[in-house]
Write a protein that holds these residues in place. Structure first.
Motif, PDB file in Angstrom:
ATOM      1  N   THR A   7       0.852  -1.183   0.000  1.00  0.00           N
ATOM      2  CA  THR A   7       0.000   0.000   0.000  1.00  0.00           C
ATOM      3  C   THR A   7       0.886   1.230   0.000  1.00  0.00           C
ATOM      4  OG1 THR A   7      -1.947   1.029   1.021  1.00  0.00           O
ATOM      5  CG2 THR A   7      -0.194   0.301   2.505  1.00  0.00           C
ATOM      6  N   TYR A   8       0.266   2.373  -0.268  1.00  0.00           N
ATOM      7  CA  TYR A   8       0.975   3.636  -0.152  1.00  0.00           C
ATOM      8  C   TYR A   8      -0.033   4.676   0.308  1.00  0.00           C
ATOM      9  CZ  TYR A   8       4.009   7.598  -0.955  1.00  0.00           C
ATOM     10  OH  TYR A   8       4.774   8.725  -0.761  1.00  0.00           O
ATOM     11  N   GLY A   9       0.303   5.387   1.389  1.00  0.00           N
ATOM     12  CA  GLY A   9      -0.600   6.401   1.902  1.00  0.00           C
ATOM     13  C   GLY A   9      -0.300   6.697   3.359  1.00  0.00           C
ATOM     14  N   THR A  10      -1.286   7.242   4.035  1.00  0.00           N
ATOM     15  CA  THR A  10      -1.138   7.633   5.426  1.00  0.00           C
ATOM     16  C   THR A  10      -1.401   6.432   6.335  1.00  0.00           C
ATOM     17  OG1 THR A  10      -3.451   8.295   5.568  1.00  0.00           O
ATOM     18  CG2 THR A  10      -1.871   9.967   4.839  1.00  0.00           C
ATOM     19  N   ASP A  13      -4.104   4.037   5.527  1.00  0.00           N
ATOM     20  CA  ASP A  13      -3.841   3.068   4.464  1.00  0.00           C
ATOM     21  C   ASP A  13      -2.980   1.914   4.952  1.00  0.00           C
ATOM     22  OD1 ASP A  13      -4.920   4.509   1.944  1.00  0.00           O
ATOM     23  OD2 ASP A  13      -3.679   6.028   2.902  1.00  0.00           O
ATOM     24  N   VAL A  59       5.360   9.913   3.145  1.00  0.00           N
ATOM     25  CA  VAL A  59       4.037  10.509   2.958  1.00  0.00           C
ATOM     26  C   VAL A  59       3.895  11.787   3.766  1.00  0.00           C
ATOM     27  CG1 VAL A  59       1.570  10.158   3.329  1.00  0.00           C
ATOM     28  CG2 VAL A  59       2.946   8.326   2.387  1.00  0.00           C
ATOM     29  N   GLY A 103      -5.541   0.080  -1.832  1.00  0.00           N
ATOM     30  CA  GLY A 103      -5.464   1.508  -2.052  1.00  0.00           C
ATOM     31  C   GLY A 103      -5.416   1.885  -3.513  1.00  0.00           C
ATOM     32  N   ALA A 105      -3.219   3.704  -5.206  1.00  0.00           N
ATOM     33  CA  ALA A 105      -1.931   3.964  -5.861  1.00  0.00           C
ATOM     34  C   ALA A 105      -1.262   2.708  -6.406  1.00  0.00           C
ATOM     35  CB  ALA A 105      -0.982   4.656  -4.869  1.00  0.00           C
ATOM     36  N   ALA A 333     -10.575  11.707  -1.067  1.00  0.00           N
ATOM     37  CA  ALA A 333     -10.776  10.258  -1.095  1.00  0.00           C
ATOM     38  C   ALA A 333     -12.184   9.897  -0.611  1.00  0.00           C
ATOM     39  CB  ALA A 333      -9.695   9.567  -0.266  1.00  0.00           C
TER      40      ALA A 333
END
Length: 401
Positions: A7-10, A13, A59, A103, A105, A333
């Motif tokens: 995953t990629y995010g905060t 995520d 991030v 997610g 991305a 989002a």
């Protein structure tokens, strides 16, 4: 069994995949995770003995400031992220039996799994992210919104935007791996059998032709960390306060200030979570207290209401605690989706402005703090499941075996 999670995010995520990783390891699987290289994620995974494969820039650096990067900058970030995935994923997936990507991305994940000859599973944390005539697609930062009002047309426009951003670059990478080109990038990433890691009561999926969605329940872990002594002292010193926090997002300073003002007008004390925006609205008055990172599971049962940005994790934790919510949807989002769910379930109030007025906040707090709202929130909390990560882990390993 070896599993690669990506995953990629905060934090919202990353944490669901952490929960899945823990459940998979309990069943004997080996797990590694592709995630942002932020220090807090590295510490979190190291503490659980999960190998981190860093992907992309930190991030927190990208989330600084109250505004998003420009459309041109976002387009460049997205292309660079896709190139990075094809540079990192092949080595990360080596020896694995399945790749689980979560997610928006994760454009390159399925292609790498395909080239490696292993299974691929796509997971979403919110129903609104999956194409359906029952809802419109969530806004994607940096991309223009369509003028059409009907949901199918809006989803067609969303697919067009995804293709315009990614198709040429993705197919170039696929050609280098000896894979045929894809025509519809979004549907290629999502597959026709995506998983939905959301509670079926709080965020249900409505049957949609062409998608065989597997709803496992939300992926969470128990968080039994004790609350800090100074926070406990504040909680014990008076009536339950109202919690205000926006997680990794950066609201307008006026939004947080107005929220505190409106809460005080209702006669309640206030807890302000600093979050990534480093909010600190303590003005010396004894009725307001600022906190850092604490266990929401331990805290939310002791507050009168939760004011937040509409993140999936915060919405779920507050709902499980049986506490009313006021969602200030920051138009990113799935924020507006979760705000709508809180309103539809009558367990709080939703504000569709990222910069609400004191008057609208006052009305929202009157709704959320009403006894009938609290009763509905408490009743709903007893209906929500806690076994989603275990269900997903058993399903994943069971199908592999």
């Amino acid at each position: 069994m070896r599993v690669l999670l990506s995953t990629y995010g905060t934090r919202g995520d990353v944490e669901p995949l952490v929960a899945l990783a823990v459940r998979l390891r309990a069943l004997g699987a080996e797990v590694r995770m592709c995630a942002p290289p932020d220090e807090e994620f590295a510490r979190r995974l190291a503490g659980l003995g999960i190998q981190l494969v860093p992907v992309g820039p930190p991030v927190r650096t990208m989330m600084r400031g109250t505004g998003l990067p420009s459309a041109a900058e976002l387009s460049r970030y997205r292309t660079e992220m896709l190139d990075t995935q094809f540079a990192v994923f092949p080595a990360a997936v080596d020896g694995c039996d399945v790749l689980v990507a979560a997610g928006l991305a994760q454009i390159g994940a399925r292609s790498v799994a395909e080239a490696a000859g292993i299974r691929y599973v796509y997971a979403s944390y919110s129903a609104v992210n999956l194409p359906s005539p029952h809802h419109a697609p969530p806004p994607r930062p940096g991309w223009p919104e369509p003028e059409a009002d009907d949901n199918p047309t809006r989803w067609e426009w969303d697919a067009h935007q995804v293709n315009a951003q990614f198709r040429e670059v993705l197919n170039g990478h696929r050609a280098s791996l000896g894979l045929p080109p894809v025509d519809d990038v979004r549907d290629h990433v999502y597959t026709d059998r995506p998983w939905l890691a959301a509670d079926p009561v709080l965020g249900p999926w409505r049957e949609t032709p062409g998608l065989d969605v597997v709803q496992t329940g939300a992926w969470t872990l128990p968080d039994e960390r004790p609350l800090p002594a100074d926070l406990l002292a504040f909680l014990d010193a008076g009536t339950p306060p109202v919690y205000v926090g926006f997680g990794s997002l950066h609201p307008s300073p006026d939004t947080a200030r107005r929220a505190v003002e409106a809460i005080r007008a209702q006669g309640h004390r206030v807890l302000v979570s600093r979050g990534w925006a480093e909010l600190d609205l303590v003005d010396g008055r004894a009725d307001c207290f600022a906190i850092g990172e604490v266990s929401h599971q331990s805290l939310f049962g002791r507050v009168a209401a939760v004011v937040h940005h509409g993140g999936a994790g915060t919405t779920l934790t507050a709902a499980r605690a049986g506490v009313p919510q006021v969602v200030v949807a920051l138009q990113l989002a799935d924020n507006s989706y979760w705000a709508g769910r809180v309103a539809d379930l009558d367990i709080g109030a939703a504000l569709d402005s990222a910069d609400p007025s004191v008057e609208s906040l006052n009305i929202a707090f009157k709704t959320a703090l009403a006894p009938a709202t609290r009763a509905r929130a408490k009743a709903l909390g007893t209906e929500l499941r806690t076994d989603g990560a275990a269900v997903a882990a058993n399903l994943l390993l069971g199908t592999l075996r």
